[in-house]
Design a protein around this motif. Structure first.
Motif, short mmCIF file in Angstrom:
data_model
loop_
_atom_site.label_atom_id
_atom_site.label_comp_id
_atom_site.label_asym_id
_atom_site.label_seq_id
_atom_site.Cartn_x
_atom_site.Cartn_y
_atom_site.Cartn_z
N ALA B 168 0.81 -1.22 0.00
CA ALA B 168 0.00 0.00 0.00
C ALA B 168 0.84 1.27 0.00
O ALA B 168 0.38 2.33 0.40
CB ALA B 168 -0.92 0.00 1.22
N THR B 171 0.08 5.72 -1.26
CA THR B 171 -1.04 6.45 -0.69
C THR B 171 -1.04 6.46 0.84
O THR B 171 -1.52 7.39 1.45
CB THR B 171 -2.39 5.88 -1.19
OG1 THR B 171 -2.30 4.45 -1.17
CG2 THR B 171 -2.67 6.34 -2.60
N HIS B 172 -0.49 5.43 1.43
CA HIS B 172 -0.54 5.32 2.89
C HIS B 172 0.88 5.35 3.46
O HIS B 172 1.44 4.32 3.80
CB HIS B 172 -1.27 4.05 3.32
CG HIS B 172 -2.66 3.95 2.79
ND1 HIS B 172 -2.99 3.21 1.69
CD2 HIS B 172 -3.82 4.55 3.17
CE1 HIS B 172 -4.28 3.33 1.44
NE2 HIS B 172 -4.81 4.13 2.32
N THR B 173 1.38 6.57 3.60
CA THR B 173 2.79 6.71 3.95
C THR B 173 3.13 6.19 5.34
O THR B 173 4.15 5.55 5.54
CB THR B 173 3.21 8.19 3.86
OG1 THR B 173 2.34 8.96 4.69
CG2 THR B 173 3.09 8.70 2.43
N HIS B 174 2.27 6.47 6.33
CA HIS B 174 2.56 6.02 7.69
C HIS B 174 2.53 4.51 7.78
O HIS B 174 3.33 3.89 8.47
CB HIS B 174 1.56 6.64 8.67
CG HIS B 174 1.57 8.13 8.67
ND1 HIS B 174 2.51 8.86 9.39
CD2 HIS B 174 0.83 9.03 8.01
CE1 HIS B 174 2.30 10.15 9.19
NE2 HIS B 174 1.29 10.29 8.35
N LEU B 175 1.59 3.94 7.05
CA LEU B 175 1.45 2.50 7.01
C LEU B 175 2.71 1.87 6.41
O LEU B 175 3.29 0.93 6.96
CB LEU B 175 0.24 2.16 6.14
CG LEU B 175 -0.50 0.87 6.38
CD1 LEU B 175 -0.79 0.68 7.85
CD2 LEU B 175 -1.80 0.90 5.59
N HIS B 178 5.66 1.98 8.73
CA HIS B 178 5.60 1.13 9.92
C HIS B 178 5.38 -0.34 9.62
O HIS B 178 5.32 -1.16 10.53
CB HIS B 178 4.51 1.63 10.87
CG HIS B 178 4.83 2.93 11.54
ND1 HIS B 178 4.51 4.16 10.98
CD2 HIS B 178 5.48 3.22 12.70
CE1 HIS B 178 4.91 5.13 11.77
NE2 HIS B 178 5.52 4.60 12.82
#
Lengths: 211, 211
Positions: B168, B171-175, B178
């Motif tokens: 992902a 679009t989902h940088t924090h994801l 981590h």
DNA sequence: ACCTGAACACCGTTCAAGT
DNA sequence: ACCTGAACACCGTTCAAGT
């Protein structure tokens, strides 16, 4: 000539309609086929089996959840995300039941996971701590939703806990003494209370800047 | 002449054996009858229907839980009660699933409720607060058990969350950042962490004597 | 009084056959 | 290539009939 509009999406949409109208236990492949006006076996050309179809149903419901806008203080934002997710899960009670059978959760919730991690990174110093703090809250939300789906707010028939308790007089003194305070559980209030305790605890536990 | 040893107790015992050996989804009235060496319909002379039988099964499992002895500090006792109940619920995973369908919980847990209320009364001033504090912890334990039964520790097939996350990226940088910290969830550790946060929060929230 | 066989109205899924 | 009818191996439960 293919049955033109029998897309997997349409099957899932109709399945969700049936499930939310008549409940998961009344749902069957044969009834779904009847609602689609199609031979039961045709569905098996789109989905391997009932489980695969229910997987798609759960995913579709989860994908509809959008994290709330980032307004207010940090605590308010965490609270809003937790409440929003819980409400979404509970709203689609029958779909939530599907989560009891398989790991259908994460794939539909990427945006929520992302937002949660962003918020948690504000009060943690390491990536590991961020994930740990996120997990405490996330699984609390899911657990609370599962509990609500199982025990709260069902129409009618549910026997009042007070009745059970008052009968247990002599052997269970504390229970008898407190029976009067046991009414129907307010799931929302209980959830807010424990969520706030967890948020406060997480902040105190890993003090970074106090956002 | 009655089928002498076909007591409701024996039916429940054999049913529990089948459920714990082959799982709830494989369990049927007809298979239970075969295991009891009896006509399927004979069971209906003892139980109204399958649901009533499963109710008795759940109750029997819950009734086996005994609150741990009252050793150690107050916090240690609360912790021990919470851990004990959670382990009991999780141990009988298949029975736990039954809790998702009816309010079969309280009747089998009177001793546990009594002990929990006794402990909570030490940090609260009013009966209402005692029940409220108890509920925070009790439903946390049940929620945690439901989550564990649904998502943790299943053999094999479960797809690793890391796989989903790394895909992902943009679009989902924090994801994405981590994803590396997401491994299999250690349910026990997560439970201990949040339980301790709740216990500490409850004590701070309603300061009486600090036992 | 106590038990059962046959039957009813369903399931999910396979597979050979149709168009 | 795409769909289906018939069939298989199951369910929970009812009820008239047996002993």
């Amino acid at each position: 000539m293919p049955t033109l509009d029998l897309t997997p999406d349409r099957i899932v949409t109709v399945a969700r309609g049936l499930i939310s109208e008549h409940g998961l236990s009344d749902f069957s492949m044969r009834k779904l086929a009847a609602a689609l006006d199609v031979n039961p076996m045709t569905i098996y050309l789109r989905f391997d089996n009932k489980d695969a179809l229910l997987d798609a149903v759960a995913r579709a419901s989860l994908a509809e959840f959008k994290a709330p806008p980032a307004d207010g203080t940090w605590s308010e934002q965490v609270r809003a995300l937790a409440i929003g997710l819980r409400n979404h899960l509970i709203h689609d009670r029958e779909t939530l039941r599907l989560l009891n059978d398989a790991d259908r959760l994460s794939a539909g919730l990427l945006g929520t996971l992302d937002r949660g991690l962003e918020l948690m990174s504000a009060i943690t110093s390491t990536g590991e701590d961020t994930v740990a703090a996120f997990r405490v809250l996330f699984w609390h939300v899911v657990g609370s939703a599962l509990v609500s789906a199982a025990f709260d707010d069902f129409p009618g028939s549910r026997s009042d806990i007070g009745d059970i308790l008052t009968g247990a007089g002599t052997t269970h003194t504390h229970l008898a003494a407190h029976a009067v305070h046991f009414g129907r559980v307010d799931g929302d209030e209980l959830f807010l209370r424990s969520t706030d305790l967890l948020i406060a605890g997480l902040r105190a536990d890993t003090p970074k800047d106090n956002p």
